[in-house]
Scaffold this motif. Structure first.
Motif: not given
Length: 514
Positions: A266, A359-361, A365, A402
């Motif tokens: 990631k 790439y949510e973490c 973001y 998000h």
């Protein structure tokens, strides 16, 4: 009258004789006919025998011809059969000449038999030969990728052999792959500095970049082969100007490779986000004042390359996916058709959806995908097929998750750290500084004896060490005395020789004076 009668009689006799004679003649004629019949019967037998001889000869010739044909077929089949042993080719051209006349399945058999004939356990030097075979197979699939049309089945089936050869000798094959990408990257950098733009990677390079993900782990933080490959791809995505459909297709393929590389780790790759943002910008009407970064331009003919006009309708109901086999066909096309535009935009949206989920973490973001959301909102999605609109809705839903997310400020943890567990100290009221032994009397006595034995061993070792040191000193002293004595004798000898030499020279001087 009698005479006449006699004459008549005689004539009759003669006639009779003639009759008899005629009978004889008839008898002779009968014999001749029988002979002729006999001859005809023999001739029939002879003709039958001749026919039988001719048929037997024909049968023999036919059997001989059949045998010859069978032998020819056997020879042809034997020539078509693949040999069990092969010599190791030294170059890619020799390998291509070796496998040119074989179909795909037989080519794989040839490669397998070459590997078995040169297994490292059979002879010395086979390991280096298999390393040469690795480089030859890589060059071979590169040549196949450059052919038009390319045989992708051969590349798919040769990839397991390349993987196994790389596992047998990972160090040398890794150096070869590293050198390959380093050279291509250096050439690309030189072209970019001299001309202001880089060259698009060729088909063989695209195949090598795909093979890297099969041969080596792409999730490592730093890898001797994968890291140069990723740097080269990122440089291509940032320095190749988007002017033709082939550049768009190649860039989307490289973006899909990057997504495949970073699926586990990631890792954030800004070049991929920027390139996909630019692809979506090419699909807008270009009237919204959206800013783009190189290699894209906000003005010009190429700025509307993927824009779908209202009057244009696709020939297919659903959008296809861009594959590597379709890239070479786009080299001669200046402006894309409707189907290519829809396919490129669909693939771009699918890649963005995967990146948005991956790439949510990341803490940044919202900052990363805010430009993407702005461009997505300016594209007229009603002109696209239903599957493209569905993917667009999924991307919007993922980005909306998000939008309202807030970051937490840095602060001390509310929970106090727990101290380490401490044990209560053992306090002795009468402490004399000696270690007290625990146990029964026998155990204490045994411990005392073991301690005494250990102490005696240490004392004995100490005495032995002293004795050896004393002996060494005495030997050294004796050796020094001997050396001094020898030096004194040498000095005396030199003095005697000097006196003799002086006396000898004095005698010579006296003789000269006399």
């Amino acid at each position: 009258m009698e005479d006449d009668n006699e004459g008549e009689n005689t004539g009759d006799d003669d006639d009779d004789g003639d009759g008899v004679g005629s009978d004889d003649e008839d008898g002779d004629g009968g014999n001749d006919s029988e002979d002729e019949e006999d001859e005809d019967s023999y001739s029939d037998l002879e003709s039958d025998e001749e026919d039988e001889d001719s048929t037997t000869e024909q049968d023999k010739t036919e059997t001989i011809e059949e045998k010859r044909l069978q032998q020819d077929d056997v020879v042809k089949e034997a020539s078509r059969e693949i040999p069990y042993t092969f010599s190791m080719p030294s170059t890619c051209e020799e390998f291509r000449q070796l496998v040119t006349n074989y179909p795909i399945r037989d080519q794989l058999t040839v490669v397998e038999r070459i590997r078995k004939c040169h297994h490292p356990s059979l002879a010395e030097g086979n390991k280096e030969k298999l390393q040469t075979l690795f480089t030859i197979l890589l060059e071979y699939i590169g040549h196949i990728a450059m052919d038009k049309p390319a045989d992708w089945k051969v590349i798919d089936r040769l990839t397991p052999h390349i993987y196994e050869l790389a596992q047998q000798n990972p160090l040398e094959t890794g150096k070869y792959m590293q050198g390959l990408f380093s050279k291509r990257q250096a050439t690309f950098s030189d072209d970019a500095q001299s001309r202001g733009r880089g060259n698009l990677p060729s088909m063989d390079m695209l195949i090598y970049l795909k093979v890297v993900s099969v041969l080596y782990p792409t999730s490592d933080f730093q890898h001797s082969v994968v890291t140069p490959a990723m740097l080269y791809v990122s440089q291509v995505l940032s320095q190749c100007p988007v002017t033709k459909p082939v550049v768009v297709a190649t860039g989307l393929y490289l973006c899909s490779l990057f997504v495949e590389y970073t699926a586990v780790s990631k890792r954030f790759v800004p070049e991929v986000i920027n390139y996909l943002h630019g692809i979506l910008f090419l699909a807008t009407d270009n009237d919204q004042g959206i800013k783009v970064c190189p290699p894209f331009k906000s003005r010009g003919v190429q700025a509307k390359m993927l824009t779908l006009l209202p009057a244009e309708t696709p020939t297919r109901n659903c959008a296809d996916t861009l594959r590597i086999c379709n890239i070479s066909a786009l080299a001669s096309i200046e402006m894309p058709d409707v189907d290519f535009r829809i396919t490129a935009v669909h693939m771009c949206v699918k890649l963005l959806l995967r990146l948005a989920m991956m790439y949510e973490c990341l803490p940044a973001y919202s900052e990363i995908f805010k430009p993407i959301g702005d461009v997505v909102s300016t594209v007229n999605w009603e002109r696209y097929p239903a599957d493209v609109q569905q993917t667009h809705q999924q991307l919007l839903a993922q980005l909306q998750k998000h939008v309202d997310s807030k970051r937490q400020h840095l602060a001390y943890s509310k929970r106090k750290p727990q101290p380490l567990k401490l044990f209560e100290p053992l306090i002795e009221e009468n402490f004399d500084g000696r270690k007290k032994r625990k146990g029964s009397k026998e155990q204490i006595e045994q411990q005392r004896l073991q301690h005494k034995l250990k102490r005696e061993k240490k004392g004995a070792l100490r005495e032995i060490r002293k004795d050896t040191q004393f002996l060494a000193r005495e030997k050294l002293k004796v050796q020094k005395e001997k050396d001094d004595e020898r030096k004194e004798k040498v000095k005396k000898l030199y003095a005697m020789l000097g006196n003799q030499e002086g006396d000898y020279k004095a005698l010579l001087r006296k003789k000269r004076k006399a």
